[in-house]
Structure formats: structure tokens, C-alpha cells
Design a protein around this motif. Sequence first.
Motif, PDB file in Angstrom:
ATOM      1  N   MET A   1       0.820  -1.202   0.000  1.00 12.96           N
ATOM      2  CA  MET A   1       0.000   0.000   0.000  1.00 12.96           C
ATOM      3  C   MET A   1       0.862   1.264   0.000  1.00 12.96           C
ATOM      4  SD  MET A   1      -2.904  -1.233  -0.340  1.00 12.96           S
ATOM      5  CE  MET A   1      -3.816   0.305  -0.233  1.00 12.96           C
ATOM      6  N   ILE A   2       1.940   1.252   0.786  1.00  6.20           N
ATOM      7  CA  ILE A   2       2.852   2.412   0.797  1.00  6.20           C
ATOM      8  C   ILE A   2       3.501   2.578  -0.570  1.00  6.20           C
ATOM      9  CG2 ILE A   2       4.918   3.398   1.847  1.00  6.20           C
ATOM     10  CD1 ILE A   2       4.239   1.822   4.379  1.00  6.20           C
ATOM     11  N   LEU A   3       3.915   1.465  -1.180  1.00  5.69           N
ATOM     12  CA  LEU A   3       4.551   1.520  -2.492  1.00  5.69           C
ATOM     13  C   LEU A   3       3.589   2.040  -3.548  1.00  5.69           C
ATOM     14  CD1 LEU A   3       6.865   0.937  -4.435  1.00  5.69           C
ATOM     15  CD2 LEU A   3       6.082  -1.440  -4.539  1.00  5.69           C
ATOM     16  N   MET A   4       2.344   1.536  -3.542  1.00  2.85           N
ATOM     17  CA  MET A   4       1.377   1.997  -4.540  1.00  2.85           C
ATOM     18  C   MET A   4       1.124   3.492  -4.404  1.00  2.85           C
ATOM     19  SD  MET A   4       0.703  -0.687  -6.305  1.00  2.85           S
ATOM     20  CE  MET A   4       2.383  -1.108  -5.915  1.00  2.85           C
ATOM     21  N   SER A   5       1.030   3.967  -3.169  1.00  2.00           N
ATOM     22  CA  SER A   5       0.818   5.395  -2.954  1.00  2.00           C
ATOM     23  C   SER A   5       1.998   6.206  -3.461  1.00  2.00           C
ATOM     24  CB  SER A   5       0.590   5.654  -1.461  1.00  2.00           C
ATOM     25  OG  SER A   5       0.476   7.035  -1.204  1.00  2.00           O
ATOM     26  N   ALA A   6       3.233   5.725  -3.200  1.00  2.00           N
ATOM     27  CA  ALA A   6       4.425   6.450  -3.647  1.00  2.00           C
ATOM     28  C   ALA A   6       4.527   6.490  -5.167  1.00  2.00           C
ATOM     29  CB  ALA A   6       5.673   5.806  -3.051  1.00  2.00           C
ATOM     30  N   LEU A   7       4.075   5.419  -5.821  1.00  3.72           N
ATOM     31  CA  LEU A   7       4.127   5.361  -7.284  1.00  3.72           C
ATOM     32  C   LEU A   7       2.935   6.056  -7.936  1.00  3.72           C
ATOM     33  CD1 LEU A   7       5.259   1.649  -7.798  1.00  3.72           C
ATOM     34  CD2 LEU A   7       6.647   3.697  -8.177  1.00  3.72           C
ATOM     35  N   GLY A   8       1.868   6.265  -7.190  1.00  2.00           N
ATOM     36  CA  GLY A   8       0.648   6.811  -7.768  1.00  2.00           C
ATOM     37  C   GLY A   8      -0.104   5.792  -8.601  1.00  2.00           C
ATOM     38  N   VAL A   9       0.031   4.520  -8.244  1.00  2.00           N
ATOM     39  CA  VAL A   9      -0.630   3.428  -8.955  1.00  2.00           C
ATOM     40  C   VAL A   9      -1.785   2.912  -8.102  1.00  2.00           C
ATOM     41  CG1 VAL A   9      -0.370   1.082  -9.867  1.00  2.00           C
ATOM     42  CG2 VAL A   9       1.444   2.774 -10.207  1.00  2.00           C
ATOM     43  N   GLU A  10      -2.969   2.828  -8.679  1.00  2.00           N
ATOM     44  CA  GLU A  10      -4.140   2.405  -7.903  1.00  2.00           C
ATOM     45  C   GLU A  10      -4.355   0.903  -7.948  1.00  2.00           C
ATOM     46  OE1 GLU A  10      -7.583   4.543  -9.086  1.00  2.00           O
ATOM     47  OE2 GLU A  10      -6.796   6.501  -8.454  1.00  2.00           O
ATOM     48  N   SER A  11      -4.196   0.297  -9.127  1.00  2.00           N
ATOM     49  CA  SER A  11      -4.566  -1.109  -9.275  1.00  2.00           C
ATOM     50  C   SER A  11      -3.546  -1.833 -10.147  1.00  2.00           C
ATOM     51  CB  SER A  11      -5.965  -1.217  -9.900  1.00  2.00           C
ATOM     52  OG  SER A  11      -6.349  -2.557 -10.052  1.00  2.00           O
ATOM     53  N   PRO A  12      -2.559  -2.516  -9.541  1.00  2.00           N
ATOM     54  CA  PRO A  12      -1.571  -3.252 -10.348  1.00  2.00           C
ATOM     55  C   PRO A  12      -2.225  -4.402 -11.104  1.00  2.00           C
ATOM     56  CG  PRO A  12      -1.343  -3.776  -8.021  1.00  2.00           C
ATOM     57  CD  PRO A  12      -2.320  -2.645  -8.105  1.00  2.00           C
ATOM     58  N   SER A  13      -1.679  -4.716 -12.261  1.00  2.00           N
ATOM     59  CA  SER A  13      -2.268  -5.740 -13.124  1.00  2.00           C
ATOM     60  C   SER A  13      -1.918  -7.155 -12.701  1.00  2.00           C
ATOM     61  CB  SER A  13      -1.830  -5.518 -14.576  1.00  2.00           C
ATOM     62  OG  SER A  13      -0.414  -5.626 -14.691  1.00  2.00           O
ATOM     63  N   LEU A  14      -0.883  -7.329 -11.883  1.00  2.00           N
ATOM     64  CA  LEU A  14      -0.455  -8.629 -11.385  1.00  2.00           C
ATOM     65  C   LEU A  14      -0.111  -8.492  -9.906  1.00  2.00           C
ATOM     66  CD1 LEU A  14       1.925  -9.889 -14.263  1.00  2.00           C
ATOM     67  CD2 LEU A  14      -0.401 -10.677 -13.779  1.00  2.00           C
ATOM     68  N   PRO A  15      -0.018  -9.606  -9.168  1.00  2.00           N
ATOM     69  CA  PRO A  15       0.403  -9.517  -7.766  1.00  2.00           C
ATOM     70  C   PRO A  15       1.742  -8.797  -7.635  1.00  2.00           C
ATOM     71  CG  PRO A  15      -0.447 -11.704  -8.246  1.00  2.00           C
ATOM     72  CD  PRO A  15      -0.389 -10.981  -9.557  1.00  2.00           C
ATOM     73  N   VAL A  16       1.892  -8.034  -6.573  1.00  2.00           N
ATOM     74  CA  VAL A  16       3.117  -7.275  -6.318  1.00  2.00           C
ATOM     75  C   VAL A  16       4.061  -8.163  -5.515  1.00  2.00           C
ATOM     76  CG1 VAL A  16       4.106  -5.218  -5.244  1.00  2.00           C
ATOM     77  CG2 VAL A  16       1.884  -5.091  -6.417  1.00  2.00           C
ATOM     78  N   VAL A  17       5.182  -8.546  -6.146  1.00  2.00           N
ATOM     79  CA  VAL A  17       6.082  -9.545  -5.586  1.00  2.00           C
ATOM     80  C   VAL A  17       7.499  -8.982  -5.556  1.00  2.00           C
ATOM     81  CG1 VAL A  17       6.994 -11.896  -5.832  1.00  2.00           C
ATOM     82  CG2 VAL A  17       4.613 -11.401  -6.458  1.00  2.00           C
ATOM     83  N   ALA A  18       8.223  -9.295  -4.479  1.00  2.00           N
ATOM     84  CA  ALA A  18       9.625  -8.901  -4.343  1.00  2.00           C
ATOM     85  C   ALA A  18      10.519 -10.083  -4.699  1.00  2.00           C
ATOM     86  CB  ALA A  18       9.907  -8.447  -2.919  1.00  2.00           C
ATOM     87  N   TYR A  19      11.492  -9.851  -5.562  1.00  2.00           N
ATOM     88  CA  TYR A  19      12.472 -10.855  -5.971  1.00  2.00           C
ATOM     89  C   TYR A  19      13.853 -10.369  -5.551  1.00  2.00           C
ATOM     90  CZ  TYR A  19       8.895 -12.860  -9.053  1.00  2.00           C
ATOM     91  OH  TYR A  19       7.743 -13.439  -9.555  1.00  2.00           O
ATOM     92  N   ARG A  20      14.664 -11.278  -5.018  1.00  2.00           N
ATOM     93  CA  ARG A  20      16.015 -10.900  -4.617  1.00  2.00           C
ATOM     94  C   ARG A  20      17.028 -11.823  -5.285  1.00  2.00           C
ATOM     95  NH1 ARG A  20      18.358  -7.885  -0.718  1.00  2.00           N
ATOM     96  NH2 ARG A  20      16.508  -7.671   0.605  1.00  2.00           N
ATOM     97  N   ASN A  21      17.942 -11.225  -6.062  1.00  2.00           N
ATOM     98  CA  ASN A  21      19.076 -11.958  -6.630  1.00  2.00           C
ATOM     99  C   ASN A  21      20.395 -11.233  -6.323  1.00  2.00           C
ATOM    100  OD1 ASN A  21      18.900  -9.776  -8.332  1.00  2.00           O
ATOM    101  ND2 ASN A  21      18.618 -10.945 -10.213  1.00  2.00           N
ATOM    102  N   GLY A  22      20.370 -10.510  -5.257  1.00  2.00           N
ATOM    103  CA  GLY A  22      21.412  -9.579  -4.820  1.00  2.00           C
ATOM    104  C   GLY A  22      20.659  -8.346  -4.386  1.00  2.00           C
TER     105      GLY A  22
END
Length: 278
Positions: free
Chosen positions: A131-152
Amino acid sequence: MYRYTVADVFTSTPLQGNPVAVFTDASEISEQRMQRIARELNLSETTFVLPPRGDADVRVRIFTPVNELPFAGHPTLGTAFVLGAEMKGNILRMETAAGLIPFAFERNGDRIVRATMRQPIPTWKQYEKQMILMSALGVESPSLPVVAYRNGPRHVYVGLGSVTELEAVQPDLRALATLPDMAAICFADADTHWRMRMFSPAYGVAEDAATGSAAGPLAIHLIRHGRLCYGERVEIRQGVEMGRLSTMYATVHGDGDTVSSVEVSGAAVVIARGELLL
């Protein structure tokens, strides 16, 4: 005096793509000075080449203007191009803090035209501060689940419904800077390819022209949500809004939720050489 080379990465056209400064002999440069040099040059990343400690050809350290990264895509690929121009073989094994990164070169005569890296396989989970990220980006409804990936580095993927929506994103960078250890990756389907933008004030980069470490996980994200198949090469373009078009290619192999390999490829071109008088 420290010599360095600047390459524009994920492009074959000078002044496009994403620049990286490569110090090809950093054996006499301290860690503290590496960070200060990266801050001085103020590119998204600067790399420092060192003798390997393990079973590799070289060891590379990667610094943004504010911190060191265990792995990153465009700076390692640019470094591989710079080093590969001085060698005859087509394989370069690069030691990073995230592990061994092998590169394979395609040449036209002696000139390298493309390099392919095998990236670390990322881990992933749902992003906890959506929710904080969407507000910072100004995005209301992402088209896919919001997922964090780490490879470093840690990349958080926010899908948008169209390229028009992607181009319209104007993030609140101050709000984004309160989200530690992450880069926001916004992406959209552009029919023949995918478009991507990356914002990461936490890593000292307001917007990045080419984020190679995010290309492989984007392909995984698309596969996991039915937009791409294992073994299918996807073209990813970034930097359009910055006037620095970058083109990356990613291919992921695996089965089900098990990823066996992640490969990202692209071009680079050397545009400058210089000396730091230190």
C-alpha cells in the motif's frame, strides 16, 4: 592515478543504454575510496576489477553512489565487454559477492556484439509494504500480484495495464526513499516486447536506464503468472522515458515453481576512457 573505461550497456549505440565506469585494475584502491569514487562519478553503478579469490577469471565489486551491491546486471555486463575486448576466449567467469557469474561472448571477428550472463536464481515473496509503495508510485490497481524478488538487490514488481500508464508514472521519490533496500520495477506489455521502468532512491538512483538484474526476475514473474513460457526469450526495453533506450533479452528455464537457470543478454559499446588523478 587510476584508469577507467566508460561503456554504454544494453545498447550498441553510443549515448544510449546505461553507462558504467569500469576500473580494470583496482587492486590498490581501498573499499572506502571505491565508494567515494562511485559518488564522484555519480553513475548508477561503478565497478572495480580485482584478482579472483576462487575459481574465476576476475573478481568485481559494484558500487552505486551510496552503497555496494552484491550483484547487478548492467555493470557486470559492461565490465565483461570491457574485459572481453582484451581477451581471445569467449567465456569469462566473474566472481561477485552474490556468487560466480559466467559470461559467454558472441563475436563478429574480434568485436564482441553480444554477451550472455547466467544470473543468480532469485528468491521471491509477496511484498509486505504494497500500500505504501502503490501510494508512492501513484498506482491504484496493479495488473499482477506485487512480488519482491532478490538476486542480490531486491526488486519489487508492479505491473501496469498499458504502456501509456507506464509512461505516466511520476513517483514520489521522497516517499519511495522511506522503503529501504528495494527498487520499484514498473512494467507493461508492449505487444512485441515488454517495457520496464525502475525507481530506487534507496539505492541512490532516482530512475535507471537499464536494470539487468531486474530483467531475469521479470521473466520469472511473467512465467509464474502465465504471461510467458519457460525457454521463451523475452525482449525488455527500458530507459525510453529518459531518452536512453536500452534493450535486454531474458530466458528462463525450469519446471513448475522450480527455476533451473536465468540468462540475460545484451550489447554494450565503449564510449570513453579516463584517469582519476588521485
